[in-house]
Scaffold this active site. Structure first.
Site, PDB file in Angstrom:
ATOM      1  N   ARG A  18       0.854  -1.123   0.029  1.00 40.84           N
ATOM      2  CA  ARG A  18       0.000  -0.094   0.061  1.00 40.84           C
ATOM      3  C   ARG A  18       0.945   1.245  -0.033  1.00 40.84           C
ATOM      4  NH1 ARG A  18      -2.786   2.956   4.703  1.00 40.84           N
ATOM      5  NH2 ARG A  18      -3.990   4.521   3.487  1.00 40.84           N
ATOM      6  N   TYR A  23      -4.547   1.722  15.848  1.00 37.98           N
ATOM      7  CA  TYR A  23      -3.620   1.804  16.462  1.00 37.98           C
ATOM      8  C   TYR A  23      -3.655   1.564  17.970  1.00 37.98           C
ATOM      9  CZ  TYR A  23      -1.115   3.280  12.363  1.00 37.98           C
ATOM     10  OH  TYR A  23      -0.418   3.241  11.227  1.00 37.98           O
ATOM     11  N   HIS A  58      -2.703  11.013   0.688  1.00 33.83           N
ATOM     12  CA  HIS A  58      -2.306  10.659   1.977  1.00 33.83           C
ATOM     13  C   HIS A  58      -1.828  12.160   2.418  1.00 33.83           C
ATOM     14  CE1 HIS A  58      -1.001   7.117   4.934  1.00 33.83           C
ATOM     15  NE2 HIS A  58      -0.586   8.574   5.488  1.00 33.83           N
TER      16      HIS A  58
HETATM   17  C1  FCB Z   1      -1.757   7.242  10.597  1.00 31.21           C
HETATM   18  C2  FCB Z   1      -1.150   7.689   9.234  1.00 31.21           C
HETATM   19  C3  FCB Z   1       0.418   7.084   8.991  1.00 31.21           C
HETATM   20  C4  FCB Z   1       1.170   7.089  10.216  1.00 31.21           C
HETATM   21  C5  FCB Z   1       0.454   6.446  11.358  1.00 31.21           C
HETATM   22  C6  FCB Z   1       1.477   6.081  12.497  1.00 31.21           C
HETATM   23  O1  FCB Z   1      -2.409   8.131  11.255  1.00 31.21           O
HETATM   24  O2  FCB Z   1      -1.981   7.438   8.085  1.00 31.21           O
HETATM   25  O3  FCB Z   1       0.705   8.068   7.797  1.00 31.21           O
HETATM   26  O4  FCB Z   1       1.839   8.402  10.460  1.00 31.21           O
HETATM   27  O5  FCB Z   1      -0.704   7.027  11.474  1.00 31.21           O
END
Ligand code: FCB
Length: 442
Positions: free
Chosen positions: A78, A295, A122
């Site tokens: 990706r 996350y 992005h």
């Molecule tokens: C997300 C982003 C990615 C990276 C991770 C840690 O929010 O999409 O670019 O910074 O966090």
């Protein structure tokens, strides 16, 4: 020893990056300025005062980088496409050299048998559009659709998966509300407008992808952070519901045709003046997949009391909460029933300690990935059609406002030599990909 957990046939294992975070070569081959180039010049904006001028030098090293993916046995990659490389002034003239670069990258991937998963945005908006009010200006959504059309017309015969946006929540909230990200603006009202125009850009683009690349899947990548009231009080519960609306429902609900979450709209006081007739219809164009970035979780308190965060944390200070990935997928599927899901990002920044050969024995990152992947499997078992998992990130890279201080890579990058060295986590993840099964001790 416990049996390894087997994933469904054809489950896709990959890794993710984004253009500004790895490419460098910001002044080459006609690329225009992006909001991140400009933001990095602002004193104090980036923790280590760095920028994306070189980053991982991927623009020049993409062949070696595809080779790395191939050696690790990953089946998908990706990446994102930098709008300022394709249309340096935001609208109008196309820079062929920019398109050529992504064509070379895609062909290199395909020759190596790796499926390209492209994201059209992005976060690297052409600066010239920000000079014209950025995502607060409705025109930016139309400019995005034109840019997307140019890219998909060139690569749509080879790229079978297109995501319009990565985490519009972050673009709108950190870019326009808190000012932590480019373009560094601090206005709640502007962030509402930005969020709406980002979604409009997404909705305008889905039918373009479907028309130009009918064999490809079209979707979007959203981030989710399950949140919980810190205390079982009416105040914390109320604050939590609003935060959930802003963090987890603001984007997905309009996409599935529910409009914006009414409780949160009211609590935050958005007058919705940016929503023109038909917008909600445009935004809810059917998508083929939802990309989920996961996350951590958050604990919410009323009146901004600092929340406890009792779980072990990563170097980002983010609590490690693996079951949240299952909870997120299950909740999304119960509520919205998307056709397919991909985990488009999941990973951890940790305080890596390289040895003399630059090898990082990151057993803690293996723990993180393992525990989350197991939870993805649990979601699949309970019926959520998750089709792939992308580790964030393939490389240590430019972590936005944290610069190069936070390392998320499964492959270490030595920024002095640009040497790439797979960490223990990459070797472990490679075994996961090759065997299509997960166990802590592969
Ligand atoms: C997300 C982003 C990615 C990276 C991770 C840690 O929010 O999409 O670019 O910074 O966090």
């Amino acid at each position: 020893m416990p049996q390894p957990t087997q994933f469904p046939q054809n489950f896709l294992w990959g890794s993710a990056t984004s253009s500004f975070q790895i490419e460098g070569a910001t002044n080459e081959d006609g690329r225009g300025e992006s909001i991140w180039d400009r933001f990095c010049q602002r004193p104090g904006a980036i923790a280590d005062n760095t920028n994306g001028t070189v980053a991982c030098d991927h623009y020049h090293r993409y062949k070696e980088d595809v080779q790395m993916l191939s050696t690790l046995g990953l089946q998908a990659y990706r990446f994102s496409i930098a709008w300022p490389r394709i249309i340096p002034s935001g609208r109008g003239a196309v820079n062929e050299k920019g398109l050529d670069f992504y064509e070379r990258l895609v062909d290199e991937l395909l020759n190596a048998g790796i499926a390209p998963y492209a994201t059209l945005y992005h976060w690297d908006l052409p600066q010239i559009l920000e000079d014209n009010n950025g995502w607060v200006n409705r025109d930016t959504a139309y400019a995005f659709a034109d840019y997307a059309q140019t890219v998909v017309a060139r690569l749509g015969d080879r790229v079978k998966s297109w995501a319009t946006l990565n985490e519009p929540y972050v673009s709108a909230s950190l870019g326009y509300r808190t000012g932590e990200h480019a373009p560094g603006r601090k206005s709640l009202t502007d962030s509402f407008a930005a969020a709406h125009h980002l979604l409009l850009a997404h909705g305008l683009t889905i039918p373009i992808i479907k028309e130009l690349a009918p064999q490809s899947d079209a979707g979007i990548v959203l981030n989710f952070t399950p949140c919980f009231p810190e205390k079982d009080t009416p105040q914390d519960k109320h604050a939590n519901a609003i935060q959930d609306g802003w963090d987890n429902r603001w984007y997905v609900e309009p996409i599935v045709g529910m409009g914006y979450p009414a409780d949160t709209v009211e609590a935050l006081g958005w007058n919705q003046q940016e929503i023109l007739q038909d917008d909600l219809n445009t935004i809810s164009a059917p998508i083929d997949f939802l990309g989920v970035n996961y996350y951590t979780r958050s604990l919410v308190t009323a009146d901004n009391r600092p929340a406890a965060a009792p779980l072990p944390k990563t170097a980002m200070d983010w609590e490690i909460y693996p079951q949240g990935i299952n909870e997120t997928l299950t909740r999304l599927h119960n509520n919205h029933n998307f056709k397919q899901y991909f985990i488009t990002e999941n990973g951890a920044a940790l305080n890596d300690m390289p040895d003399q050969k630059d090898f990082v024995d990151d057993q803690n990152r293996i723990d993180y990935l393992h525990d989350h992947i197991k939870q993805v499997h649990a979601a699949i078992e309970s019926g959520v059609p998750v089709k792939g998992y992308f580790a964030w990130s393939l490389f240590d890279n430019f972590e936005w406002a944290f610069g190069y201080e936070k390392r998320f890579g499964i492959v270490r990058v030595n920024y002095e030599t640009q040497q790439r060295t797979p960490k223990a986590s990459a070797l472990w993840f490679s075994q996961v990909a090759k065997s299509n099964q997960v166990s802590r001790d592969l």
